[in-house]
Design a protein around this motif. Structure first.
Motif, PDB file in Angstrom:
ATOM      1  N   ALA A  32      78.558  30.699  49.491  1.00  0.00           N
ATOM      2  CA  ALA A  32      77.579  29.745  50.164  1.00  0.00           C
ATOM      3  C   ALA A  32      78.331  28.532  50.447  1.00  0.00           C
ATOM      4  CB  ALA A  32      76.362  29.468  49.287  1.00  0.00           C
ATOM      5  N   GLU A  33      79.357  28.118  49.899  1.00  0.00           N
ATOM      6  CA  GLU A  33      80.216  27.024  50.144  1.00  0.00           C
ATOM      7  C   GLU A  33      80.523  26.759  51.732  1.00  0.00           C
ATOM      8  OE1 GLU A  33      81.779  23.141  49.825  1.00  0.00           O
ATOM      9  OE2 GLU A  33      80.549  24.403  48.329  1.00  0.00           O
TER      10      GLU A  33
ATOM     11  N   TYR B 126      70.801  23.252  53.787  1.00  0.00           N
ATOM     12  CA  TYR B 126      70.575  24.359  54.511  1.00  0.00           C
ATOM     13  C   TYR B 126      71.447  25.503  54.447  1.00  0.00           C
ATOM     14  CZ  TYR B 126      70.088  27.386  58.698  1.00  0.00           C
ATOM     15  OH  TYR B 126      69.941  28.348  59.541  1.00  0.00           O
ATOM     16  N   GLY B 127      72.784  25.132  54.689  1.00  0.00           N
ATOM     17  CA  GLY B 127      73.738  26.127  54.799  1.00  0.00           C
ATOM     18  C   GLY B 127      74.043  26.621  53.442  1.00  0.00           C
ATOM     19  N   MET B 128      74.007  25.902  52.142  1.00  0.00           N
ATOM     20  CA  MET B 128      73.995  26.220  50.888  1.00  0.00           C
ATOM     21  C   MET B 128      73.364  27.368  50.603  1.00  0.00           C
ATOM     22  SD  MET B 128      75.920  26.327  48.169  1.00  0.00           S
ATOM     23  CE  MET B 128      77.115  24.724  48.065  1.00  0.00           C
ATOM     24  N   ASN B 129      72.068  27.318  50.782  1.00  0.00           N
ATOM     25  CA  ASN B 129      70.901  27.983  50.340  1.00  0.00           C
ATOM     26  C   ASN B 129      70.901  29.251  51.286  1.00  0.00           C
ATOM     27  OD1 ASN B 129      69.291  26.798  48.040  1.00  0.00           O
ATOM     28  ND2 ASN B 129      69.705  24.927  49.376  1.00  0.00           N
TER      29      ASN B 129
ATOM     30  N   ALA C  99      71.205  33.072  49.919  1.00  0.00           N
ATOM     31  CA  ALA C  99      70.256  33.952  50.248  1.00  0.00           C
ATOM     32  C   ALA C  99      71.058  35.248  51.262  1.00  0.00           C
ATOM     33  CB  ALA C  99      69.374  33.689  51.363  1.00  0.00           C
ATOM     34  N   PHE C 100      72.016  35.055  51.786  1.00  0.00           N
ATOM     35  CA  PHE C 100      72.925  35.895  52.451  1.00  0.00           C
ATOM     36  C   PHE C 100      73.601  37.036  51.739  1.00  0.00           C
ATOM     37  CE2 PHE C 100      76.643  37.368  54.724  1.00  0.00           C
ATOM     38  CZ  PHE C 100      76.272  37.683  56.120  1.00  0.00           C
TER      39      PHE C 100
ATOM     40  N   ALA D 170      66.157  26.823  52.270  1.00  0.00           N
ATOM     41  CA  ALA D 170      66.801  26.629  53.574  1.00  0.00           C
ATOM     42  C   ALA D 170      66.213  26.211  54.721  1.00  0.00           C
ATOM     43  CB  ALA D 170      67.774  27.777  53.980  1.00  0.00           C
ATOM     44  N   LYS D 171      65.013  26.830  54.826  1.00  0.00           N
ATOM     45  CA  LYS D 171      64.067  26.310  55.871  1.00  0.00           C
ATOM     46  C   LYS D 171      63.443  24.934  55.601  1.00  0.00           C
ATOM     47  CE  LYS D 171      62.507  30.508  58.087  1.00  0.00           C
ATOM     48  NZ  LYS D 171      61.261  31.293  58.224  1.00  0.00           N
ATOM     49  N   ASP D 172      63.219  24.760  54.428  1.00  0.00           N
ATOM     50  CA  ASP D 172      62.575  23.263  54.218  1.00  0.00           C
ATOM     51  C   ASP D 172      63.703  22.063  54.207  1.00  0.00           C
ATOM     52  OD1 ASP D 172      60.244  23.964  53.452  1.00  0.00           O
ATOM     53  OD2 ASP D 172      60.409  24.362  51.249  1.00  0.00           O
ATOM     54  N   ALA D 173      64.794  22.274  54.092  1.00  0.00           N
ATOM     55  CA  ALA D 173      65.900  21.384  54.306  1.00  0.00           C
ATOM     56  C   ALA D 173      65.790  20.866  55.698  1.00  0.00           C
ATOM     57  CB  ALA D 173      67.160  21.991  54.025  1.00  0.00           C
TER      58      ALA D 173
END
Length: 335
Positions: free
Chosen positions: A183-184, A210-213, A217-218, A307-310
């Motif tokens: 995630a980093e 967004y990227g972290m979350n 998830a990925f 991520a979407k909420d961010a």
């Protein structure tokens, strides 16, 4: 034996993201090809084996999309996106050596063709080229973000080594591993786009979140796919995590929820490495019994929602729409 995971019938895609950054990605790909050149013939051979093997280039596309979201109009996003892809490729080359993997993106891993030493050293070359491009962009903040990410990724890999074959690993410890090793880089790739656009700190932090979350998830979907996917989607053999003794979230959930006999099975296979041909099917059976794969996907959906909420800080625009759909795409891979 593989479990088909239930998902919505209309599978999302990243076509909107691909279309959004198409022109910039052509320039990124040209930079990637130019920077893999070397008088040492083995370097472009090894690098291009992996770079040209059909990866989606999701991470550099996120850098470009976040730069677009931030209204950036310069040239620096091209080199930073190429740097992000080089960092990712270097970690794949190194990971395959550490994991003793035979396959990568449906092809023989570079280490199987050129050896472990060449894979590690070419990975180091790509990291060096990545940092050269970061310096050329001239943003100390971006250099700090991506160089810090390189350290955190290495820490995550070492944490994973420490947790390997340990069925006592907690879910919190496992999440710390995937925050670092996967995630980093997603987080840094998105954050530098907003930094280039000189957005307010809150918006830079939103892109990072967004990227972290999305990255968490990925990776959770990848965990689920190893037991419930197909070789075509994975680019490696189904069950590789199991055969390599990797402790991933589906295993942690099934281990905790199982009885003593089931836990003994996981300990024999993962801690002692005593795996027979029939054991993968039994493992998938236990994961299904305890909803471990389905619950891993639910965890992924949770992080996808964060991520979407961010991105709520940003006004509606094509870049925001494309980034939102990228979350749905990453989750849909489990279908």
């Amino acid at each position: 034996m593989a479990l088909v995971l239930p998902f919505e019938p209309n599978e999302p895609s990243i076509e909107a993201l691909v279309a959004l950054v198409k022109a910039d990605m052509e320039r990124v790909n040209a930079a990637i090809l130019a920077r893999t050149g070397s008088d040492v013939a083995m370097i472009p051979e090894v690098a291009n084996h992996l770079i040209s093997s059909g990866g989606k280039r999701l991470r550099p596309m996120l850098t470009l999309a976040c730069a677009a979201l931030s209204g950036y109009r310069g040239e620096g996003h091209i080199k930073l996106a190429a740097s992000v892809e080089f960092m990712h490729t270097a970690t794949l080359l190194h990971d395959d050596v550490v994991d003793e993997s035979d396959m990568r993106r449906g092809k023989l891993a570079a280490r199987k063709l050129w050896g472990n030493e060449a894979s590690v050293l070419v990975g180091d070359f790509l990291l060096g080229q990545a940092f050269r491009m970061m310096v050329e962009v001239g943003s100390l903040t971006c250099l700090d973000i991506l160089s810090t990410a390189a350290c955190v990724i290495a820490e995550g890999e070492v944490m994973q080594l420490a947790a390997a074959k340990n069925t006592q690993t907690s879910e919190d410890d496992y999440l710390a591993v995937i925050r670092g090793k996967t995630a980093e880089l997603f987080a840094a790739a998105c954050e530098v786009g907003a930094v280039l656009g000189q957005r307010p700190k809150a918006e830079q932090a939103a892109c990072r979140s967004y990227g972290m979350n999305l990255g968490i998830a990925f990776q959770l979907v990848d965990d689920a796919l190893d037991y419930g996917g197909s070789q075509a989607k994975l680019g490696k053999n189904v069950g590789d995590d199991f055969r390599e003794g990797k402790i991933t979230l589906p295993v942690l959930l099934a281990f905790r929820r199982g009885d003593e006999k089931e836990r003994a099975f996981w300990q024999r296979c993962l801690e002692k490495g005593e795996v027979s041909d029939a054991d993968l099917a039994q493992a998938i059976g236990l994961l299904t019994k305890h909803r471990a794969i389905a619950d891993t996907v639910e965890r992924a959906r949770h992080y996808g929602a964060i991520a979407k909420d961010a991105l709520a800080l940003f006004p509606a625009c094509p870049a925001k729409d494309a980034l939102m759909e990228a979350v749905d795409f990453c989750l849909s891979r489990a279908h």
